[in-house]
Motif scaffolding. Sequence first.
Motif, PDB file in Angstrom:
ATOM      1  N   ALA A  79       0.851  -1.187   0.000  1.00 42.86           N
ATOM      2  CA  ALA A  79       0.000   0.000   0.000  1.00 42.86           C
ATOM      3  C   ALA A  79       0.882   1.230   0.000  1.00 42.86           C
ATOM      4  O   ALA A  79       1.953   1.218   0.605  1.00 42.86           O
ATOM      5  CB  ALA A  79      -0.896   0.022   1.242  1.00 42.86           C
ATOM      6  N   VAL A  80       0.449   2.255  -0.717  1.00 37.62           N
ATOM      7  CA  VAL A  80       1.153   3.544  -0.669  1.00 37.62           C
ATOM      8  C   VAL A  80       0.124   4.660  -0.522  1.00 37.62           C
ATOM      9  O   VAL A  80      -1.047   4.471  -0.869  1.00 37.62           O
ATOM     10  CB  VAL A  80       2.028   3.801  -1.927  1.00 37.62           C
ATOM     11  N   PRO A  81       0.542   5.809   0.003  1.00 35.34           N
ATOM     12  CA  PRO A  81      -0.389   6.939   0.057  1.00 35.34           C
ATOM     13  C   PRO A  81      -0.911   7.246  -1.347  1.00 35.34           C
ATOM     14  O   PRO A  81      -0.180   7.081  -2.333  1.00 35.34           O
ATOM     15  CB  PRO A  81       0.466   8.087   0.597  1.00 35.34           C
ATOM     16  N   LEU A  82      -2.145   7.703  -1.432  1.00 35.33           N
ATOM     17  CA  LEU A  82      -2.781   7.898  -2.736  1.00 35.33           C
ATOM     18  C   LEU A  82      -1.983   8.822  -3.648  1.00 35.33           C
ATOM     19  O   LEU A  82      -1.946   8.617  -4.853  1.00 35.33           O
ATOM     20  CB  LEU A  82      -4.195   8.459  -2.548  1.00 35.33           C
ATOM     21  N   ASP A  83      -1.324   9.816  -3.059  1.00 32.27           N
ATOM     22  CA  ASP A  83      -0.590  10.750  -3.917  1.00 32.27           C
ATOM     23  C   ASP A  83       0.783  10.210  -4.318  1.00 32.27           C
ATOM     24  O   ASP A  83       1.557  10.907  -4.956  1.00 32.27           O
ATOM     25  CB  ASP A  83      -0.485  12.142  -3.270  1.00 32.27           C
TER      26      ASP A  83
ATOM     27  N   ASP B 203      -7.907   2.528  -2.277  1.00 35.97           N
ATOM     28  CA  ASP B 203      -7.289   2.255  -0.972  1.00 35.97           C
ATOM     29  C   ASP B 203      -5.777   2.419  -1.024  1.00 35.97           C
ATOM     30  O   ASP B 203      -5.102   2.204  -0.015  1.00 35.97           O
ATOM     31  CB  ASP B 203      -7.542   0.793  -0.545  1.00 35.97           C
TER      32      ASP B 203
END
Lengths: 472, 472
Positions: A353-357, A387
Amino acid sequence: MNIVDRIAPLVGPAHVLAGEAAAPWARDWTGAYRGEPLAVVRPGSTAEVAEVLRLAHDSRTPVVPASGRTGLTGATHAPGALVLSLDRMNRIRALKPGPRIVVAEAGVILDQLHQAADSVGLQFPLTFGAKGSAMIGGALSTNAGGSNVLRYGSAREQCLGLEVVLADGRVLDLMSELHKDNSGYALRHLFIGAEGSLGIITAAVLKLVPRPRATATAMVAVPSIPAALDLLARLREATGGAVEAFEYMPRSYIEAHLAHFPGAREPFEAPHTHNVMVEVGATAPRDAEPGPDGTVPVVALVEQVLADHMETGQVLDAVVARSESQRREMWARREAAAEITFLKPYFVDTDIAVPLDRLEDFLLTIRRRLAEVDPEATDFLVSHLGDGNIHYTAYPTRGDKAHLAQIRALVDDTAVSLGGSFSAEHGIGQSKLSAMRAHKDPVALEVMRSLKAALDPRGLLNPGKTVPPAGF
Amino acid sequence: MNIVDRIAPLVGPAHVLAGEAAAPWARDWTGAYRGEPLAVVRPGSTAEVAEVLRLAHDSRTPVVPASGRTGLTGATHAPGALVLSLDRMNRIRALKPGPRIVVAEAGVILDQLHQAADSVGLQFPLTFGAKGSAMIGGALSTNAGGSNVLRYGSAREQCLGLEVVLADGRVLDLMSELHKDNSGYALRHLFIGAEGSLGIITAAVLKLVPRPRATATAMVAVPSIPAALDLLARLREATGGAVEAFEYMPRSYIEAHLAHFPGAREPFEAPHTHNVMVEVGATAPRDAEPGPDGTVPVVALVEQVLADHMETGQVLDAVVARSESQRREMWARREAAAEITFLKPYFVDTDIAVPLDRLEDFLLTIRRRLAEVDPEATDFLVSHLGDGNIHYTAYPTRGDKAHLAQIRALVDDTAVSLGGSFSAEHGIGQSKLSAMRAHKDPVALEVMRSLKAALDPRGLLNPGKTVPPAGF
């Protein structure tokens, strides 16, 4: 008398399996984890689970809880340990449509829970590919995600109360049906996602939600990932948060799907680099009741947003499902991911997972880094884009262990360096212990070890999983 | 050198208060808790908090964290202890409208956070009466609720990441911006709601949500509590979950409000036993943009549901706010609760929760039981009905301590016997330790004590709060 002989009278001899009978528990479904358990015990009640754990505690026998065994991280691998299978604890204890609650034991299969909710006109939203085998105990123990986390949250968010048997056989009763309850530490959150290493979940109080009356499902081609995220924001805004799935598939995914499924079709006339499958679930009657011309309002709403984005070039092409069979085709394309991923002889599959930006950064960086260590390597990915959860799979040109490990480390490191995580929805089990060691805040690891020592001082519950030992 | 003299050079002598300067910290705002702290220290950074805790740990000095000090349970009472005030840690470290995230230090006032979110067209949804003084550190440490938990959840649900300083000064970095992150135990949930007894929250990553473009606010009279819950279910369904407030006020509440506020007006022409204030927040443009006749769609939608329920007798009367000033009047009536509650010389105010299908049972039972011990006693309540959270206040005919304690125990016991809790959104602090002892699952208390011993072995963090000691 050995532990197995002492357990037999507690749960009934028919429910203690060893040797050949225990063979299915000697390997996981991926085939990556093998090893014979000491025995498999299948208690039928919380009281029996407590008795078994008391005996195991007294005799210092390691215990590995198991339910549907659909996990991907080796979390139920149990060589030499007692497997405590929750599969006989499969009762739905209560179903309350008024307050929208279901009380289910750990061995209830996800599909069974879906049907129970459906029978009272409601929905249990947690769902994923393995729903026909996965059980709620395992889903909570791994804090499972799936394809509609965007709207409803992960397994954790569905849970109001828990029943847990502790390492020494004490039964912890947290079976609250309350939406607000601030009475001391939030203990249930400690056991959710702990993979059975702090206690064994035997039952849970779960929330139900309204069932969608209609859906709008579409395949959309976009010029870039930021354009996809803009579209998601706009759709969520327009529908009041009713977007349930927003699944990203690059061209390489579409091609792999076409290559491996004979009946598969191109989603659009022309190929596009960035493709998204969107589904909006309409729970409000005004969005679901067809108008005089047969148009379903939620479909019209989605079409309007797509048309607006097409005009500005932020959507390149779009197909809205006109029938349930068209919708099924779109979902089948997405759900083929598990199968496609494992077709090549060697691969590195991940759950980051990574931050959306930082999504686009991640893809650019990992491809560059992968090329540095294996210029001919290819990749493949599918993503719960909303997500920030990417199932990124690399296909190296050779399959030696060191090379695969190096590439896995590259993926993890790239995600973490962008503020991301090496484990989004699959958990740690055994396969991500080295990533925990490499990337998790060292103080967080120390705290986890303190908690483990406090709740399982003899180290008997699912040993060697979830938290790497100190001093490595 | 004593601890205070050793701390002064670390944070600057101006930020260590004692004697007269520390007087404001010697009592809480309710006046119920008094006692001089050893000193008040106001660190300006996480590193300073860590230094202070390291010194306190070495010298075995008890530390009580404090921020806005608007709590109701005596959780920041600190006689003889070092008060660690987070009020100087009031920076917003980052504000990211794209991924809808704000990173705030513990001393940021709730109102300040609302303004920051507003400045980028978003909303931080957590809100309650004390928002002008309450700080985010305290709101997370008590897992505060408020009036729109129904839509957005409590403080816990707003939080993606945390920074915590542990008892011995180690800094725990859980500052994730991820929506999915299953990397080991869910540590942040342990510190949220722990009232600073396991570690001190110094900063948090918080989610932002779209700001409503329009609201529909109404006062509604219903024939019963089940009718109110039916109306809520219908409104949630019709609006796709956009109901933000659903506040129950019985006739006694309306009368108390009329009696104590000179300008107050009756909500309806005739008095009604059961009254509800509803607010729906429309974030979707289609619900907010007025039609050609000036009608706001979300208002029309709410009016339609109310009209339907009126036809079946499930709504007796309803007034929809036609202007912002009418809306303010409705909110002012609801927000007067805190003031009205404390007007009588003695009272027993509570913060209980019960399952939604037991709300009516609770009111019938507690009134019968109250009459048994004090036939002339009256009561007063306001309720976040959709959360099952009732602020029930009893006014006994005499104020001796034993009588008040007996009535408090009756309320708690009635709630718990119906599957409820003695603490919904205010926490435990000191005032509910006896309820914890009487009503919490004994194994849960044992587990809480184990966790406390694991994370704060010297028992220095907010001692005597949250978890009652063993052996009482």
